[in-house]
Structure formats: structure tokens, C-alpha cells
Design a protein around this motif. Sequence first.
Motif, PDB file in Angstrom:
ATOM      1  N   GLY A  49       0.807  -1.214   0.000  1.00 25.55           N
ATOM      2  CA  GLY A  49       0.000   0.000   0.000  1.00 25.55           C
ATOM      3  C   GLY A  49       0.837   1.259   0.000  1.00 25.55           C
ATOM      4  O   GLY A  49       2.048   1.237   0.224  1.00 25.55           O
ATOM      5  N   TYR A  50       0.152   2.370  -0.262  1.00 20.76           N
ATOM      6  CA  TYR A  50       0.825   3.659  -0.315  1.00 20.76           C
ATOM      7  C   TYR A  50      -0.167   4.783  -0.053  1.00 20.76           C
ATOM      8  O   TYR A  50      -1.381   4.610  -0.185  1.00 20.76           O
ATOM      9  N   ALA A  51       0.386   5.943   0.289  1.00 22.79           N
ATOM     10  CA  ALA A  51      -0.372   7.187   0.388  1.00 22.79           C
ATOM     11  C   ALA A  51       0.478   8.272  -0.262  1.00 22.79           C
ATOM     12  O   ALA A  51       1.563   8.598   0.237  1.00 22.79           O
ATOM     13  N   ASN A  52       0.013   8.802  -1.384  1.00 24.46           N
ATOM     14  CA  ASN A  52       0.726   9.820  -2.146  1.00 24.46           C
ATOM     15  C   ASN A  52      -0.062  11.117  -2.119  1.00 24.46           C
ATOM     16  O   ASN A  52      -1.277  11.107  -2.289  1.00 24.46           O
ATOM     17  N   LEU A  53       0.641  12.237  -1.941  1.00 29.10           N
ATOM     18  CA  LEU A  53       0.010  13.550  -1.948  1.00 29.10           C
ATOM     19  C   LEU A  53       0.719  14.446  -2.953  1.00 29.10           C
ATOM     20  O   LEU A  53       1.949  14.541  -2.946  1.00 29.10           O
ATOM     21  N   THR A  54      -0.077  15.118  -3.799  1.00 30.58           N
ATOM     22  CA  THR A  54       0.432  16.102  -4.746  1.00 30.58           C
ATOM     23  C   THR A  54      -0.261  17.423  -4.463  1.00 30.58           C
ATOM     24  O   THR A  54      -1.490  17.471  -4.362  1.00 30.58           O
ATOM     25  N   ILE A  55       0.534  18.493  -4.317  1.00 33.75           N
ATOM     26  CA  ILE A  55       0.003  19.825  -4.054  1.00 33.75           C
ATOM     27  C   ILE A  55       0.449  20.730  -5.201  1.00 33.75           C
ATOM     28  O   ILE A  55       1.654  20.901  -5.416  1.00 33.75           O
ATOM     29  N   ASP A  56      -0.520  21.299  -5.936  1.00 32.41           N
ATOM     30  CA  ASP A  56      -0.138  22.179  -7.041  1.00 32.41           C
ATOM     31  C   ASP A  56       0.267  23.557  -6.519  1.00 32.41           C
ATOM     32  O   ASP A  56       0.137  23.851  -5.332  1.00 32.41           O
ATOM     33  N   SER A  57       0.753  24.410  -7.417  1.00 30.66           N
ATOM     34  CA  SER A  57       1.336  25.695  -7.017  1.00 30.66           C
ATOM     35  C   SER A  57       0.324  26.672  -6.418  1.00 30.66           C
ATOM     36  O   SER A  57       0.717  27.633  -5.764  1.00 30.66           O
ATOM     37  N   SER A  58      -0.962  26.420  -6.597  1.00 32.17           N
ATOM     38  CA  SER A  58      -1.974  27.333  -6.072  1.00 32.17           C
ATOM     39  C   SER A  58      -2.603  26.855  -4.762  1.00 32.17           C
ATOM     40  O   SER A  58      -3.482  27.520  -4.223  1.00 32.17           O
ATOM     41  N   SER A  59      -2.146  25.708  -4.257  1.00 31.77           N
ATOM     42  CA  SER A  59      -2.830  25.073  -3.126  1.00 31.77           C
ATOM     43  C   SER A  59      -1.974  25.003  -1.867  1.00 31.77           C
ATOM     44  O   SER A  59      -0.754  25.139  -1.926  1.00 31.77           O
ATOM     45  N   THR A  60      -2.657  24.763  -0.733  1.00 26.92           N
ATOM     46  CA  THR A  60      -2.006  24.793   0.578  1.00 26.92           C
ATOM     47  C   THR A  60      -2.455  23.631   1.433  1.00 26.92           C
ATOM     48  O   THR A  60      -3.650  23.323   1.505  1.00 26.92           O
ATOM     49  N   TRP A  61      -1.489  23.021   2.108  1.00 26.16           N
ATOM     50  CA  TRP A  61      -1.777  22.035   3.143  1.00 26.16           C
ATOM     51  C   TRP A  61      -1.399  22.667   4.472  1.00 26.16           C
ATOM     52  O   TRP A  61      -0.250  23.063   4.681  1.00 26.16           O
ATOM     53  N   ILE A  62      -2.377  22.776   5.379  1.00 24.99           N
ATOM     54  CA  ILE A  62      -2.133  23.252   6.734  1.00 24.99           C
ATOM     55  C   ILE A  62      -2.074  22.011   7.621  1.00 24.99           C
ATOM     56  O   ILE A  62      -3.090  21.360   7.871  1.00 24.99           O
ATOM     57  N   VAL A  63      -0.886  21.689   8.072  1.00 22.04           N
ATOM     58  CA  VAL A  63      -0.632  20.456   8.813  1.00 22.04           C
ATOM     59  C   VAL A  63      -1.032  20.650  10.279  1.00 22.04           C
ATOM     60  O   VAL A  63      -0.638  21.633  10.907  1.00 22.04           O
ATOM     61  N   ASP A  64      -1.815  19.694  10.804  1.00 18.48           N
ATOM     62  CA  ASP A  64      -2.227  19.796  12.208  1.00 18.48           C
ATOM     63  C   ASP A  64      -1.751  18.610  13.054  1.00 18.48           C
ATOM     64  O   ASP A  64      -2.235  18.387  14.151  1.00 18.48           O
ATOM     65  N   GLY A  65      -0.769  17.865  12.533  1.00 17.55           N
ATOM     66  CA  GLY A  65      -0.181  16.756  13.284  1.00 17.55           C
ATOM     67  C   GLY A  65       0.922  16.111  12.471  1.00 17.55           C
ATOM     68  O   GLY A  65       0.982  16.269  11.243  1.00 17.55           O
ATOM     69  N   ASP A  66       1.819  15.385  13.148  1.00 19.03           N
ATOM     70  CA  ASP A  66       2.864  14.659  12.429  1.00 19.03           C
ATOM     71  C   ASP A  66       2.208  13.768  11.387  1.00 19.03           C
ATOM     72  O   ASP A  66       1.124  13.202  11.618  1.00 19.03           O
ATOM     73  N   SER A  67       2.858  13.637  10.229  1.00 19.08           N
ATOM     74  CA  SER A  67       2.260  12.908   9.114  1.00 19.08           C
ATOM     75  C   SER A  67       3.273  11.975   8.478  1.00 19.08           C
ATOM     76  O   SER A  67       4.479  12.236   8.512  1.00 19.08           O
TER      77      SER A  67
END
Length: 108
Positions: free
Chosen positions: A45-63
Amino acid sequence: MAIRPVFTEIIWDSISQLDVSLENKSTWTGSFVQDESNAGNGGDGYANLTIDSSSTWIVDGDSTLSSLTCKGTITDEDGNTVTVKGSDGATYVEGTSDYTITVSSYEA
């Protein structure tokens, strides 16, 4: 009016196949948690994240992610940069936040 669910924690394991994209000025607040308690004998299994240049991830915990491709912004709720480290110990981004994102592969 449509009601959209709010996910602050995405839980995945070694039998998950998860591809998440933040696109078109998206902002998501949350974390990715790897939890093997229901994975049985596990898998590839896997978990992949892609964030484009216009988007934001606000992290609220270790990931933890398999791969992270980030052209956008990653901060914590206070606007601090989040540390991104490789599962091999390499530091890709040295942040000032208390949170850390651990990845197998990273692309800026």
C-alpha cells in the motif's frame, strides 16, 4: 447547498492505495496517519500527496506519506514551515513547526 465532509485526519495502512491531490487553490487542514492495526499481513500500500502551485496544506499533526510532491505551500496552523524528512533520515525541508512530515520520496 451541498454539505462537504471535513477530514482532519486521513488514516492509511499497507493495504491502502491512496492518491490525494490538492488543486485549483485548494486548502486542506489535516494530517496523514499510518496505522497498521487493521492491515493483517500487510501489502504494498501507499499514500501519495500532490500539491499544485496554487494550493495549501495546513498540517495539524505529524504525518507519514509514501510520496509528497509539493509545488504549493505547507505550513502549520500558525504559519510555520513544516519539516519534511525522508524515511532514511534525510531532511528535505527544515521547518520551524513542531510537526514533521515523513516521506519515502519527495519532490519540490
